[in-house]
Scaffold this motif. Structure first.
Motif, PDB file in Angstrom:
ATOM      1  N   HIS A   1       2.587   7.358  -6.984  1.00 27.91           N
ATOM      2  CA  HIS A   1       2.556   5.958  -7.405  1.00 27.91           C
ATOM      3  C   HIS A   1       3.896   5.541  -8.013  1.00 27.91           C
ATOM      4  CE1 HIS A   1      -1.608   5.641  -6.388  1.00 27.91           C
ATOM      5  NE2 HIS A   1      -1.987   6.520  -7.293  1.00 27.91           N
TER       6      HIS A   1
ATOM      7  N   LEU B   1       0.815  -1.223   0.000  1.00 30.67           N
ATOM      8  CA  LEU B   1       0.000   0.000   0.000  1.00 30.67           C
ATOM      9  C   LEU B   1       0.841   1.261   0.000  1.00 30.67           C
ATOM     10  CD1 LEU B   1      -2.783  -1.011   2.553  1.00 30.67           C
ATOM     11  CD2 LEU B   1      -3.109  -0.578   0.114  1.00 30.67           C
ATOM     12  N   THR B   2       1.945   1.253   0.747  1.00 37.37           N
ATOM     13  CA  THR B   2       2.702   2.485   0.966  1.00 37.37           C
ATOM     14  C   THR B   2       4.062   2.512   0.289  1.00 37.37           C
ATOM     15  OG1 THR B   2       3.779   1.677   2.986  1.00 37.37           O
ATOM     16  CG2 THR B   2       1.611   2.687   3.238  1.00 37.37           C
TER      17      THR B   2
ATOM     18  N   GLY C   1      -2.116  -5.806  -1.267  1.00 35.01           N
ATOM     19  CA  GLY C   1      -1.861  -4.382  -1.115  1.00 35.01           C
ATOM     20  C   GLY C   1      -1.721  -3.668  -2.448  1.00 35.01           C
ATOM     21  N   ARG C   2      -1.082  -4.294  -3.410  1.00 41.56           N
ATOM     22  CA  ARG C   2      -0.914  -3.665  -4.729  1.00 41.56           C
ATOM     23  C   ARG C   2      -2.243  -3.556  -5.468  1.00 41.56           C
ATOM     24  NH1 ARG C   2       2.336  -0.279  -5.090  1.00 41.56           N
ATOM     25  NH2 ARG C   2       2.517  -0.439  -7.336  1.00 41.56           N
TER      26      ARG C   2
ATOM     27  N   ALA D   1      -4.500   8.170   0.581  1.00 36.91           N
ATOM     28  CA  ALA D   1      -3.147   8.143   1.143  1.00 36.91           C
ATOM     29  C   ALA D   1      -3.084   8.733   2.546  1.00 36.91           C
ATOM     30  CB  ALA D   1      -2.193   8.902   0.214  1.00 36.91           C
TER      31      ALA D   1
ATOM     32  N   GLN E   1      -4.071  -0.632  -3.530  1.00 35.70           N
ATOM     33  CA  GLN E   1      -3.373   0.644  -3.374  1.00 35.70           C
ATOM     34  C   GLN E   1      -3.987   1.818  -4.145  1.00 35.70           C
ATOM     35  OE1 GLN E   1      -0.667   2.069  -5.632  1.00 35.70           O
ATOM     36  NE2 GLN E   1       0.284   3.447  -4.159  1.00 35.70           N
TER      37      GLN E   1
END
Length: 263
Positions: free
Chosen positions: A183, A18-19, A229-230, A238, A233
């Protein structure tokens, strides 16, 4: 114990997906606090999990064409040079001091992440590395190269010391010194983490470091978490994500520090 390893690995991998940052910072305390590993034993497991999970995320970024791969290789080269220095430094510190130092690092990162959450959406002013609108690539200058190398060196040093991926340095570093989007910064960070963590983990494994069945379950779960997560995302805001991440990291830092002092 095994279910705990699977759950924690999935959370760590998802956080990284995610991050693009923070997976390693959470992996080490998770292994220490919930699974009873020492910092020395947690480092290689965290590096293997983070390195392989980051590789999956990097391949997804390459498929989508958002990885700044030349910058990633340059940053990773600096990180690989500095990682052994970090490993040498941490070995001369007593275990208690290294644990407290890692706890302090987590607290500082949590505070910075909390303060900088707004910038996750608004972005940073580019400072040194700008994308050429004609080629879609960075305009490489001496200033740009030196700043990217500094980011990689810092990430590599912390990777060698604590077994973290260094994404918490790379992502904000890229956002601060370049005009790459969030991204692209995350995807580029994942490529750097895969390269630097992979190198550091391979070095440790060649030194006969044992991972064990629980460690490998943690690694596999982290890979699954990264894939999830990908996928999520692009759909997760955010700013709230970073606020939650900062809170979890801060609490983990305090608990880890208290645990180290108690022993």
């Amino acid at each position: 114990m095994l279910l705990t390893a699977i759950a924690l690995g999935a959370v760590v991998g998802m956080t990284l997906g995610l991050t693009g940052a923070g997976g390693g910072v959470l992996a080490v305390p998770a292994l220490m606090l919930a699974l009873g590993y020492s910092l020395a034993d947690a480092r290689p497991i965290a590096l293997i999990a983070i390195g392989l999970a980051a590789l999956l995320g990097c391949l997804d970024g390459l498929r989508r064409g958002i990885v700044r791969y030349r910058a990633a290789f340059w940053i990773a080269a600096a990180g690989i040079v500095c990682a052994p220095v970090g490993s040498a430094l941490i070995q001369v510190l007593p275990a208690r001091w290294s644990g407290l130092l890692f706890s302090l690092l987590m607290l500082c990162l949590a505070a910075r992440t909390w303060r900088g959450a707004r910038q996750a959406e608004t972005g940073h002013a580019a400072g040194g590395c700008r994308i050429d609108p004609l080629t879609g690539r960075f305009r490489w200058t001496r200033h740009c190269a030196s700043r990217l190398a500094a980011v990689g060196g810092a990430a590599g040093l912390l990777t060698g010391m604590f077994g973290v991926g260094g994404g918490f340095v790379i992502v904000p570093g890229l956002r601060r010194i370049s005009d790459a989007g969030v991204h692209a910064s995350v995807a580029t960070s994942l490529m750097v983490i895969a390269l630097v963590s992979g190198f550091s983990a391979a070095t440790m494994l060649l030194g006969s470091v044992a991972v064990g069945a629980t460690g490998w379950l943690f690694v596999v779960a982290a890979l699954c978490g990264m894939l999830a997560g990908r996928v999520w995302q692009p759909h997760v805001p955010a700013r709230p994500l970073q606020r939650v991440f900062a809170g979890v990291m801060g609490v983990s830092a305090v608990v880890l520090g208290v645990n180290v002092l108690a022993h």
